[in-house]
Write a protein that holds these residues in place. Sequence first.
Motif, PDB file in Angstrom:
ATOM      1  N   THR A 144      -4.867  -4.720   5.059  1.00 37.51           N
ATOM      2  CA  THR A 144      -4.189  -5.629   3.965  1.00 37.51           C
ATOM      3  C   THR A 144      -3.032  -4.725   3.183  1.00 37.51           C
ATOM      4  O   THR A 144      -3.344  -3.325   3.082  1.00 37.51           O
ATOM      5  CB  THR A 144      -5.387  -5.925   2.811  1.00 37.51           C
ATOM      6  OG1 THR A 144      -6.000  -4.662   2.609  1.00 37.51           O
ATOM      7  CG2 THR A 144      -6.393  -7.161   3.490  1.00 37.51           C
ATOM      8  N   LYS A 145      -2.040  -5.770   2.923  1.00 42.63           N
ATOM      9  CA  LYS A 145      -0.884  -4.964   2.103  1.00 42.63           C
ATOM     10  C   LYS A 145      -0.738  -5.352   0.709  1.00 42.63           C
ATOM     11  O   LYS A 145      -0.826  -6.755   0.405  1.00 42.63           O
ATOM     12  CB  LYS A 145       0.361  -5.317   2.978  1.00 42.63           C
ATOM     13  CG  LYS A 145       1.127  -4.305   2.640  1.00 42.63           C
ATOM     14  CD  LYS A 145       2.079  -4.009   3.795  1.00 42.63           C
ATOM     15  CE  LYS A 145       3.112  -2.844   3.114  1.00 42.63           C
ATOM     16  NZ  LYS A 145       4.445  -2.653   3.614  1.00 42.63           N
ATOM     17  N   THR A 146      -0.691  -4.759  -0.104  1.00 43.88           N
ATOM     18  CA  THR A 146      -0.625  -5.070  -1.613  1.00 43.88           C
ATOM     19  C   THR A 146       0.795  -4.767  -1.894  1.00 43.88           C
ATOM     20  O   THR A 146       1.484  -3.606  -1.792  1.00 43.88           O
ATOM     21  CB  THR A 146      -1.389  -3.958  -2.298  1.00 43.88           C
ATOM     22  OG1 THR A 146      -2.859  -4.120  -2.050  1.00 43.88           O
ATOM     23  CG2 THR A 146      -1.293  -4.560  -4.009  1.00 43.88           C
ATOM     24  N   VAL A 147       1.338  -5.435  -2.942  1.00 47.57           N
ATOM     25  CA  VAL A 147       2.517  -5.509  -3.667  1.00 47.57           C
ATOM     26  C   VAL A 147       2.014  -5.539  -5.111  1.00 47.57           C
ATOM     27  O   VAL A 147       1.553  -6.345  -5.686  1.00 47.57           O
ATOM     28  CB  VAL A 147       3.713  -6.287  -3.450  1.00 47.57           C
ATOM     29  CG1 VAL A 147       3.343  -7.813  -3.670  1.00 47.57           C
ATOM     30  CG2 VAL A 147       5.077  -5.820  -4.069  1.00 47.57           C
ATOM     31  N   VAL A 148       2.815  -4.359  -5.927  1.00 50.46           N
ATOM     32  CA  VAL A 148       2.337  -4.360  -7.414  1.00 50.46           C
ATOM     33  C   VAL A 148       3.744  -4.876  -8.126  1.00 50.46           C
ATOM     34  O   VAL A 148       4.729  -4.202  -7.781  1.00 50.46           O
ATOM     35  CB  VAL A 148       2.029  -2.843  -7.893  1.00 50.46           C
ATOM     36  CG1 VAL A 148       1.856  -2.983  -9.620  1.00 50.46           C
ATOM     37  CG2 VAL A 148       0.698  -2.724  -7.021  1.00 50.46           C
ATOM     38  N   VAL A 149       3.705  -6.018  -8.885  1.00 53.70           N
ATOM     39  CA  VAL A 149       4.702  -6.355  -9.466  1.00 53.70           C
ATOM     40  C   VAL A 149       4.776  -5.774 -10.884  1.00 53.70           C
ATOM     41  O   VAL A 149       3.891  -6.258 -11.674  1.00 53.70           O
ATOM     42  CB  VAL A 149       4.989  -7.921  -9.377  1.00 53.70           C
ATOM     43  CG1 VAL A 149       6.119  -8.585 -10.073  1.00 53.70           C
ATOM     44  CG2 VAL A 149       4.841  -8.528  -8.028  1.00 53.70           C
TER      45      VAL A 149
END
Length: 253
Positions: free
Chosen positions: A2-7
């Motif tokens: 799984t890949k996370t982007v933190v905005v």
Amino acid sequence: MTKTVVVIPTYNEIGSIASVIDRILATDESANVLIVDDNSPDGTGDLVDQLASDDSRIHILHRTEKNGLGAAYGAGFRWALERDYDFVVEMDADGSHQPEELPRLQALLADGADMAIGTRWIPGGVIKNWPAYRKLISRSGTLYARILLQSKLHDLTSGYRGFRADSLRSVDLSSVNSQGYCFQIEMAWLFERSGAKMGEFPITFIEREEGVSKMSTGIVVEALAKVTVWGLSSIVGRAPERLALPSAGAEAR
Ligand SMILES: Nc1nc2c(ncn2[C@@H]2O[C@H](COP(=O)(O)OP(=O)(O)O)[C@@H](O)[C@H]2O)c(=O)[nH]1
Ligand SMILES: [Mg+2]
């Protein structure tokens, strides 16, 4: 994997942003970070441009003027959903949210939560260095919203939270029009009342040591007014549409 982007929305956060980004990438080296900067006069955007040129995990969206938290997140979410991320996370730029707590949030999403909220007002939650009046605004704001919106959530304005990307995709972001921190209440309520699987985890919130808060009277007034209108319209059965969530929409309450 799984890949996370933190905005992370920023307005004049030059004193803290580099360390927050560093700590996120040290916690999850496969994560990406997206800074949404509203043309900060202090040069936050230029600093992040430099960081981004050295590390392909760091991204930045430059916006032309200060337009509020809701608009910044709207733009950041659209950017994220056009890409191949599984989890979309929100975090403040001022060091109030601890990047080291990210794995707890990711675990809730991996476990099937559509949305997970880092919560100050549950056992294990800690607040450091907040004056009594800020605690009062936060607690009474959440209490007021809980009652009017008939919510079971314990921290509706928390800015440390995350979504499964496929659930966030079911939101028509153009219909979410809160400008200030009311955006957080609006998103949480939209998910909860759609029957989404909600997760909460306790966080340690530490008031900023650098820069200044963008909290204003206008932000509080917007939240009070909108929560009152939403609450009353849901009582008379005219609240805005619910979401068709992939995981939970079918059995919406
Ligand atoms: N892009 C953008 N970011 C904002 C705006 N208002 C607040 N922020 C960011 O939102 C986060 C929370 O704001 P902050 O001033 O710390 O609010 P507080 O924690 O409630 O005092 C920080 O990362 C701010 O830089 C805005 O108008 N535009
Ligand atoms: Mg803050």
